[in-house]
Motif scaffolding. Structure first.
Motif, PDB file in Angstrom:
ATOM      1  N   GLY A 230       0.706  -1.298   0.131  1.00 15.24           N
ATOM      2  CA  GLY A 230       0.021  -0.102  -0.323  1.00 15.24           C
ATOM      3  C   GLY A 230       1.046   1.717  -0.113  1.00 15.24           C
ATOM      4  O   GLY A 230       0.257   1.989  -0.369  1.00 15.24           O
ATOM      5  N   TYR A 231       2.000   1.210   0.910  1.00  8.81           N
ATOM      6  CA  TYR A 231       2.865   2.307   0.360  1.00  8.81           C
ATOM      7  C   TYR A 231       3.427   2.658  -0.402  1.00  8.81           C
ATOM      8  O   TYR A 231       3.194   3.792  -1.071  1.00  8.81           O
ATOM      9  CB  TYR A 231       4.178   2.113   1.836  1.00  8.81           C
ATOM     10  CG  TYR A 231       5.151   3.045   1.547  1.00  8.81           C
ATOM     11  CD1 TYR A 231       4.958   4.052   3.232  1.00  8.81           C
ATOM     12  CD2 TYR A 231       5.823   2.930   1.143  1.00  8.81           C
ATOM     13  CE1 TYR A 231       6.010   5.159   2.554  1.00  8.81           C
ATOM     14  CE2 TYR A 231       7.461   3.833   1.171  1.00  8.81           C
ATOM     15  CZ  TYR A 231       6.803   4.384   1.967  1.00  8.81           C
ATOM     16  OH  TYR A 231       8.492   5.851   2.366  1.00  8.81           O
ATOM     17  N   MET A 234       0.874   4.494  -3.612  1.00 11.51           N
ATOM     18  CA  MET A 234       0.034   5.291  -3.276  1.00 11.51           C
ATOM     19  C   MET A 234       1.353   6.507  -4.549  1.00 11.51           C
ATOM     20  O   MET A 234       1.145   7.481  -5.046  1.00 11.51           O
ATOM     21  CB  MET A 234       0.171   6.028  -2.239  1.00 11.51           C
ATOM     22  CG  MET A 234      -1.033   5.743  -1.155  1.00 11.51           C
ATOM     23  SD  MET A 234      -2.581   5.851  -1.856  1.00 11.51           S
ATOM     24  CE  MET A 234      -2.574   4.190  -2.902  1.00 11.51           C
ATOM     25  N   SER A 235       2.297   6.071  -4.519  1.00 14.35           N
ATOM     26  CA  SER A 235       3.549   7.250  -5.136  1.00 14.35           C
ATOM     27  C   SER A 235       3.212   7.061  -6.785  1.00 14.35           C
ATOM     28  O   SER A 235       3.637   8.005  -7.778  1.00 14.35           O
ATOM     29  CB  SER A 235       4.629   6.837  -4.927  1.00 14.35           C
ATOM     30  OG  SER A 235       5.126   5.495  -5.616  1.00 14.35           O
ATOM     31  N   MET A 238      -1.843   8.718  -7.098  1.00 16.75           N
ATOM     32  CA  MET A 238      -1.784  10.519  -7.328  1.00 16.75           C
ATOM     33  C   MET A 238      -0.487  10.825  -7.404  1.00 16.75           C
ATOM     34  O   MET A 238      -1.000  12.080  -7.663  1.00 16.75           O
ATOM     35  CB  MET A 238      -1.044  10.857  -5.265  1.00 16.75           C
ATOM     36  CG  MET A 238      -1.397   9.622  -4.073  1.00 16.75           C
ATOM     37  SD  MET A 238      -3.275   9.760  -3.801  1.00 16.75           S
ATOM     38  CE  MET A 238      -3.436  11.651  -3.549  1.00 16.75           C
ATOM     39  N   ARG A 243      -6.223  11.500 -10.925  1.00  8.11           N
ATOM     40  CA  ARG A 243      -6.380  10.406 -10.352  1.00  8.11           C
ATOM     41  C   ARG A 243      -7.911   9.734  -8.875  1.00  8.11           C
ATOM     42  O   ARG A 243      -8.849  11.946  -9.506  1.00  8.11           O
ATOM     43  CB  ARG A 243      -5.205  11.093  -8.639  1.00  8.11           C
ATOM     44  CG  ARG A 243      -5.946  12.076  -8.272  1.00  8.11           C
ATOM     45  CD  ARG A 243      -4.877  12.048  -6.804  1.00  8.11           C
ATOM     46  NE  ARG A 243      -5.149  13.534  -6.410  1.00  8.11           N
ATOM     47  CZ  ARG A 243      -5.653  13.674  -5.571  1.00  8.11           C
ATOM     48  NH1 ARG A 243      -6.724  12.340  -5.582  1.00  8.11           N
ATOM     49  NH2 ARG A 243      -5.908  14.736  -4.832  1.00  8.11           N
ATOM     50  N   VAL A 258      -0.630   1.968   2.524  1.00  8.21           N
ATOM     51  CA  VAL A 258      -1.575   3.397   1.934  1.00  8.21           C
ATOM     52  C   VAL A 258      -1.815   4.901   2.867  1.00  8.21           C
ATOM     53  O   VAL A 258      -0.795   5.596   2.060  1.00  8.21           O
ATOM     54  CB  VAL A 258      -2.658   2.868   1.551  1.00  8.21           C
ATOM     55  CG1 VAL A 258      -3.718   4.267   0.595  1.00  8.21           C
ATOM     56  CG2 VAL A 258      -3.020   2.162   0.862  1.00  8.21           C
ATOM     57  N   GLY A 261       1.905   6.033   3.228  1.00  5.61           N
ATOM     58  CA  GLY A 261       2.429   6.754   2.038  1.00  5.61           C
ATOM     59  C   GLY A 261       1.917   7.991   1.696  1.00  5.61           C
ATOM     60  O   GLY A 261       2.719   8.667   0.734  1.00  5.61           O
ATOM     61  N   LEU A 262       0.730   8.296   2.102  1.00 13.46           N
ATOM     62  CA  LEU A 262       0.381   9.747   1.907  1.00 13.46           C
ATOM     63  C   LEU A 262       0.270  10.331   2.187  1.00 13.46           C
ATOM     64  O   LEU A 262       0.607  11.671   1.845  1.00 13.46           O
ATOM     65  CB  LEU A 262      -1.872   9.013   2.097  1.00 13.46           C
ATOM     66  CG  LEU A 262      -2.110   8.374   0.858  1.00 13.46           C
ATOM     67  CD1 LEU A 262      -3.429   8.363   1.998  1.00 13.46           C
ATOM     68  CD2 LEU A 262      -2.254   8.659  -0.563  1.00 13.46           C
ATOM     69  N   TYR A 267       0.242  14.469   1.810  1.00 10.18           N
ATOM     70  CA  TYR A 267      -1.792  14.178   1.376  1.00 10.18           C
ATOM     71  C   TYR A 267      -2.975  13.889   2.789  1.00 10.18           C
ATOM     72  O   TYR A 267      -1.645  12.998   3.307  1.00 10.18           O
ATOM     73  CB  TYR A 267      -1.780  12.926   0.491  1.00 10.18           C
ATOM     74  CG  TYR A 267      -1.329  13.827  -1.396  1.00 10.18           C
ATOM     75  CD1 TYR A 267      -2.428  14.316  -2.123  1.00 10.18           C
ATOM     76  CD2 TYR A 267      -0.765  12.734  -1.587  1.00 10.18           C
ATOM     77  CE1 TYR A 267      -1.772  14.510  -2.750  1.00 10.18           C
ATOM     78  CE2 TYR A 267      -0.107  13.245  -3.199  1.00 10.18           C
ATOM     79  CZ  TYR A 267      -0.873  14.596  -4.199  1.00 10.18           C
ATOM     80  OH  TYR A 267      -0.705  14.873  -5.074  1.00 10.18           O
ATOM     81  N   LEU A 273      -7.885  11.637  -0.077  1.00 16.12           N
ATOM     82  CA  LEU A 273      -8.404  10.401  -0.655  1.00 16.12           C
ATOM     83  C   LEU A 273      -8.938   9.566   0.620  1.00 16.12           C
ATOM     84  O   LEU A 273      -7.912   9.637   1.558  1.00 16.12           O
ATOM     85  CB  LEU A 273      -7.129   9.480  -0.603  1.00 16.12           C
ATOM     86  CG  LEU A 273      -7.092   8.316  -1.656  1.00 16.12           C
ATOM     87  CD1 LEU A 273      -7.256   8.468  -3.239  1.00 16.12           C
ATOM     88  CD2 LEU A 273      -5.540   7.703  -1.658  1.00 16.12           C
ATOM     89  N   ILE A 275     -10.945   6.347   2.152  1.00 18.95           N
ATOM     90  CA  ILE A 275     -10.271   5.430   2.354  1.00 18.95           C
ATOM     91  C   ILE A 275     -11.366   4.092   2.763  1.00 18.95           C
ATOM     92  O   ILE A 275     -11.851   4.303   4.157  1.00 18.95           O
ATOM     93  CB  ILE A 275      -9.323   4.678   3.208  1.00 18.95           C
ATOM     94  CG1 ILE A 275      -7.860   5.316   2.350  1.00 18.95           C
ATOM     95  CG2 ILE A 275      -8.282   3.756   2.787  1.00 18.95           C
ATOM     96  CD1 ILE A 275      -6.500   5.553   3.084  1.00 18.95           C
TER      97      ILE A 275
END
Length: 345
Positions: A230-231, A234-235, A238, A243, A258, A261-262, A267, A273, A275
């Motif tokens: 998930g990490y 995101m790159s 996004m 998106r 996730v 990462g955001l 973000y 975003l 979730i």
């Protein structure tokens, strides 16, 4: 002086065969008698000879849990631990022990299960994985060994299985995001050969189609169900020219990755975003923000799988008496990650 079954029977005022049935967990013993015999066994510190019992009864009172291949990291996923807790609780109540086995690939899994069953070390198997063209399921089915699949088979309708309605669960989760005003919704899915992942993808697509929303293949990310996936996802997501504003994530552990990462990408969830994920493990309430999740009844999945397998082992002649497929209901648990701050939780 050694405490024998005969001495226990004499003190309990029952026959040795009754004590034997209590030890083996046989269903045809009155509950009152069973409690009395067990109490006397504890008082006399009687330990059954399990090897001798196995030879006489032709059962081991043990079941094997086969973990997914190449998933030694599964013990860091609370989903698996809760599933095992449910299995172990019911097995203990039924007087069964559990073995946990892990194979590196399907061939090794088949060899391991074959060795355990042919060597009479276990009476049956609980499969955690639900894969397309599963060699382990084929082996167990062809050889008529007792087993239960947590999930569903894409090949056999008649095998014993415990599952959720994953299509409906993903449909409900996607519709929740739509009800929050989102029109561009993505999906971080699990492995492509995992049937639960395919079913959830189908439920997501159906909700998108039924609501007439845009569908883009780049909004669907295929990832293994681990936090780092998930990490890294995101790159990519996004930085798309167009998106999603919300995503459905296949597992809480991935959702946690996730959010990490955001955060690194500056973000905010749910502002940038929204979730929603699956499993509703304790992780969802510890995250910041807390994660909306589909509660699939993990403990009940394990408990029921253990229960129906042991019943099949103890009463193989009744295998067609009731349904072979058991569905555990899911629930939508709404938290901060999918609710716009203007609405609150």
């Amino acid at each position: 002086m050694k405490v024998t079954m005969k001495k226990v029977a004499r003190r309990a005022g029952v026959s040795s065969s009754t004590v034997s049935r209590v030890v083996s967990g046989h269903p045809n013993v009155r509950e009152e008698t069973s409690r009395k015999v067990k109490k006397i066994m504890d008082e006399m510190k009687y330990t059954p000879n399990m090897i001798a019992k196995s030879l006489v009864s032709k059962t081991t009172s043990s079941i094997c849990i086969l973990l997914p291949k190449q998933d030694e990291k599964c013990f860091s996923n609370l989903f698996f631990m809760e599933l095992i807790r449910g299995i172990a609780t019911q097995a203990n109540l039924s007087g069964f022990d559990i073995f946990i086995s892990l194979g590196a690939n399907e061939k090794e899994e088949v060899e391991m299960v074959s060795r355990l069953l042919k060597g009479r070390r276990v009476d049956g198997v609980i499969l955690f994985s639900s894969r397309k063209e599963d060699a382990v399921v084929d082996f167990l089915k062809i050889n008529n060994y007792p087993f239960v699949l947590i999930g569903r088979s894409d090949k056999y309708n008649e095998i014993l299985s415990v599952d959720n309605n994953n299509l409906k669960a993903a449909y409900d989760a996607t519709n929740h995001l739509i009800s929050m005003g989102h029109k561009r919704i993505g999906f971080v899915r699990g492995p492509s050969n995992a049937i639960f992942s395919c079913d959830r993808l189908e439920g997501y697509r159906k909700a998108i189609q039924d609501n007439g929303l845009e569908r883009r293949p780049e909004w669907i990310l295929g990832e293994e169900v681990m936090q780092d996936s998930g990490y890294h996802a995101m790159s990519f997501l996004m930085n798309l020219p167009k998106r999603p504003t919300a995503i459905l994530v296949v597992d809480d552990l991935v959702a946690f990755g996730v959010i990490r990462g955001l955060n690194k990408l500056k973000y905010k969830v749910p502002d940038d975003l929204a979730i929603i994920s699956f499993n509703n493990t304790t992780l969802t309430e510890l995250s910041n923000p807390t994660i909306s999740s589909i509660d699939i009844g993990i403990y009940q999945l394990g408990y029921t799988a253990s229960q129906v397998l042991i019943k099949r082992i103890q009463n193989p002649s009744n295998e067609t008496q009731h349904t072979n497929r058991f569905i555990i209901e899911h629930r939508l648990i709404v938290r901060e990650s999918s609710i716009p701050k203007r609405l609150g939780v």
